[in-house]
Write a protein that holds these residues in place. Structure first.
Motif, PDB file in Angstrom:
ATOM      1  N   VAL A  86      -1.265 -47.442  -4.759  1.00  0.00           N
ATOM      2  CA  VAL A  86      -0.213 -48.383  -5.156  1.00  0.00           C
ATOM      3  C   VAL A  86      -0.730 -49.323  -6.228  1.00  0.00           C
ATOM      4  CG1 VAL A  86       1.297 -50.260  -4.383  1.00  0.00           C
ATOM      5  CG2 VAL A  86       0.952 -48.252  -2.916  1.00  0.00           C
ATOM      6  N   GLN A  87      -1.948 -49.833  -6.065  1.00  0.00           N
ATOM      7  CA  GLN A  87      -2.482 -50.804  -7.010  1.00  0.00           C
ATOM      8  C   GLN A  87      -2.916 -50.161  -8.330  1.00  0.00           C
ATOM      9  OE1 GLN A  87      -5.195 -52.902  -4.381  1.00  0.00           O
ATOM     10  NE2 GLN A  87      -3.641 -54.460  -4.042  1.00  0.00           N
ATOM     11  N   THR A  88      -3.116 -48.861  -8.348  1.00  0.00           N
ATOM     12  CA  THR A  88      -3.341 -48.156  -9.608  1.00  0.00           C
ATOM     13  C   THR A  88      -2.033 -48.100 -10.393  1.00  0.00           C
ATOM     14  OG1 THR A  88      -5.141 -46.840  -8.704  1.00  0.00           O
ATOM     15  CG2 THR A  88      -4.019 -45.944 -10.637  1.00  0.00           C
ATOM     16  N   LEU A  89      -0.939 -47.883  -9.685  1.00  0.00           N
ATOM     17  CA  LEU A  89       0.384 -47.831 -10.307  1.00  0.00           C
ATOM     18  C   LEU A  89       0.815 -49.222 -10.783  1.00  0.00           C
ATOM     19  CD1 LEU A  89       2.597 -45.683 -10.742  1.00  0.00           C
ATOM     20  CD2 LEU A  89       3.578 -46.404  -8.581  1.00  0.00           C
ATOM     21  N   ASP A  90       0.521 -50.242  -9.988  1.00  0.00           N
ATOM     22  CA  ASP A  90       0.865 -51.622 -10.317  1.00  0.00           C
ATOM     23  C   ASP A  90      -0.270 -52.534  -9.841  1.00  0.00           C
ATOM     24  OD1 ASP A  90       1.813 -54.193 -10.621  1.00  0.00           O
ATOM     25  OD2 ASP A  90       3.561 -53.926  -9.319  1.00  0.00           O
ATOM     26  N   PRO A  91      -1.167 -52.923 -10.750  1.00  0.00           N
ATOM     27  CA  PRO A  91      -2.327 -53.737 -10.371  1.00  0.00           C
ATOM     28  C   PRO A  91      -1.954 -55.071  -9.710  1.00  0.00           C
ATOM     29  CG  PRO A  91      -2.608 -52.863 -12.582  1.00  0.00           C
ATOM     30  CD  PRO A  91      -1.200 -52.552 -12.159  1.00  0.00           C
ATOM     31  N   PRO A 140      10.695 -48.452  -5.654  1.00  0.00           N
ATOM     32  CA  PRO A 140      10.207 -47.814  -4.425  1.00  0.00           C
ATOM     33  C   PRO A 140      10.011 -46.310  -4.553  1.00  0.00           C
ATOM     34  CG  PRO A 140      11.975 -49.340  -3.922  1.00  0.00           C
ATOM     35  CD  PRO A 140      11.891 -49.251  -5.421  1.00  0.00           C
ATOM     36  N   ASP A 141      10.919 -45.634  -5.259  1.00  0.00           N
ATOM     37  CA  ASP A 141      10.772 -44.182  -5.383  1.00  0.00           C
ATOM     38  C   ASP A 141       9.544 -43.810  -6.202  1.00  0.00           C
ATOM     39  OD1 ASP A 141      12.052 -45.173  -7.683  1.00  0.00           O
ATOM     40  OD2 ASP A 141      13.232 -43.353  -7.983  1.00  0.00           O
ATOM     41  N   VAL A 198       3.834 -49.034   5.243  1.00  0.00           N
ATOM     42  CA  VAL A 198       3.221 -49.790   4.158  1.00  0.00           C
ATOM     43  C   VAL A 198       4.304 -50.679   3.564  1.00  0.00           C
ATOM     44  CG1 VAL A 198       2.070 -49.649   1.921  1.00  0.00           C
ATOM     45  CG2 VAL A 198       1.618 -47.917   3.651  1.00  0.00           C
ATOM     46  N   ARG A 199       4.040 -51.983   3.572  1.00  0.00           N
ATOM     47  CA  ARG A 199       4.965 -52.946   2.947  1.00  0.00           C
ATOM     48  C   ARG A 199       4.435 -53.237   1.558  1.00  0.00           C
ATOM     49  NH1 ARG A 199       7.796 -57.050   6.690  1.00  0.00           N
ATOM     50  NH2 ARG A 199       8.085 -57.781   4.604  1.00  0.00           N
ATOM     51  N   VAL A 200       5.307 -53.137   0.575  1.00  0.00           N
ATOM     52  CA  VAL A 200       4.892 -53.263  -0.822  1.00  0.00           C
ATOM     53  C   VAL A 200       5.765 -54.292  -1.529  1.00  0.00           C
ATOM     54  CG1 VAL A 200       4.601 -52.034  -3.013  1.00  0.00           C
ATOM     55  CG2 VAL A 200       4.186 -50.838  -0.855  1.00  0.00           C
ATOM     56  N   GLU A 201       5.107 -55.171  -2.268  1.00  0.00           N
ATOM     57  CA  GLU A 201       5.798 -56.072  -3.185  1.00  0.00           C
ATOM     58  C   GLU A 201       5.303 -55.696  -4.568  1.00  0.00           C
ATOM     59  OE1 GLU A 201       6.168 -60.799  -4.196  1.00  0.00           O
ATOM     60  OE2 GLU A 201       5.785 -60.198  -2.118  1.00  0.00           O
TER      61      GLU A 201
END
Length: 68
Positions: A22-27, A48-49, A40-43
């Motif tokens: 996830v953090q590679t996609l959005d640091p 999301p897709d 997994v909760r993501v902000e």
């Protein structure tokens, strides 16, 4: 913030790999792993897709279950 169900995530190593994906996609993403629930909760600014697709490509099938 949204929640993803990550079926094959079963250990701390899996959780770390999902978090890194996830953090590679959005640091700037904030990631909270609920390992026992396989959630997994993501902000993130990413959709999301897109995040679910990246996690799935890393070997952990992911689907969105909720948006907060």
């Amino acid at each position: 913030m949204y929640t993803l169900k990550v079926e094959k995530m079963s250990c701390g190593g899996c959780a770390s790999r999902v978090t890194r994906t996830v953090q590679t996609l959005d640091p700037d993403a904030k990631v909270e792993v609920l390992l026992k629930d396989k959630l997994v909760r993501v902000e993130s600014a990413r959709a999301p897709d897109a995040v679910a697709a990246a996690i799935t490509a890393a070997g952990y099938p992911a689907t969105q279950v909720a948006a907060d």
